[in-house]
Scaffold this active site. Sequence first.
Site, PDB file in Angstrom:
ATOM      1  N   GLU A  69       0.816  -1.203   0.000  1.00 31.59           N
ATOM      2  CA  GLU A  69       0.000   0.000   0.000  1.00 31.59           C
ATOM      3  C   GLU A  69       0.856   1.262   0.000  1.00 31.59           C
ATOM      4  O   GLU A  69       0.519   2.252  -0.657  1.00 31.59           O
ATOM      5  CB  GLU A  69      -0.944  -0.009   1.200  1.00 31.59           C
ATOM      6  N   HIS A 138     -11.172  -6.111   7.964  1.00 34.03           N
ATOM      7  CA  HIS A 138     -11.820  -5.842   6.684  1.00 34.03           C
ATOM      8  C   HIS A 138     -13.068  -4.972   6.822  1.00 34.03           C
ATOM      9  O   HIS A 138     -13.849  -4.877   5.875  1.00 34.03           O
ATOM     10  CB  HIS A 138     -12.218  -7.143   5.987  1.00 34.03           C
TER      11      HIS A 138
END
Length: 346
Positions: A69, A138
């Site tokens: 990321e 998540h």
Amino acid sequence: MASAINKGPTRPMTMIQALRSAMDIMLERDSNVVVFGQDVGYFGGVFRCTEGLQAKYGKSRVFDTPISEGGIVGAAVGMGAYGLRPVVEIQFADYFYPASDQIVSEAARLRYRSVGEFTAPLTIRMPCGGGIYGGQTHSQSPEALFTHVSGLRTVMPSNPYDAKGLLIASIENDDPVIFLEPKRLYNGPFDGHHDRPIVPWSKHPLGEVPEGYYTVPLESASVFRKGAALTVLTYGTMVFVSEAAAQETGIDAEIIDLRSIWPLDLDAIVKSVKKTGRCVVVHEATRTSGFGAELIALVQEHCFYHLETPIERVTGWDTPYPHAQEWAYFPGPGRVGAAFKRAMED
């Protein structure tokens, strides 16, 4: 909702389809737009938001990246500084933490540090919130973290029309935009009364989306539901939960969908609260230091003498995100309705 530009034929779209349409249009209109992230190319993204775009525009415009990321956002900052308009996907909002230094120290500050010589016109798309039993890795709603950072814009749509118009506006904007996408709204409307969407967008007016180019202005809130008894300040999935609470309680609530969380449409908030004299703030994120605290402070500062009762706040829990108790964690119409009733007490 804001008027579209170049309105053309409309068709029913889910939020996923609306987001894909926005990227498709911008890839076609502007050769500087590039789309990349983990699995967004050949696979079309974990939620299929980018499905078919690589086949249409090629691997140099829509491409996959390593699982990094920080690398994804860092590359996007450099691309933006030299004239491209990157649209990157962080597969889940929970995964932004490795990229936080690039977001906060580089993207958000580039314009200021370079005295306007460089900008970072990148859009960072992130699926957020619960709805898939993904638990704490998540399902987080980290919007408050981004609103604290000068130089970032933070957006969260609640419906396909706004999703497409806001995403196009974000891509065209010269500032870095955190574009948060509620997973519970991806594939259909959430009516707020049930655990899952139960009505296809094709049967819901919010699902009618222009096929062509249009924008929804950033920094512009929407009056999702008009009312006179109290004001609800909310965004994302909680717009529909608040609507369900209003229906179940029979309270004439005016629901303000912030859409652009920061910068904020303060005028719309103040106008509504001064009209109703009562305010309830609803968000899915944890309570402590959630964005609701900032909303409450702003209402107190600007509307104190118009308030008839204390401001109510309904949020997620101050705990790690629970897998098994996900639907208890979410503010539901029962909890929100109880706050409406408390706000109506004299």
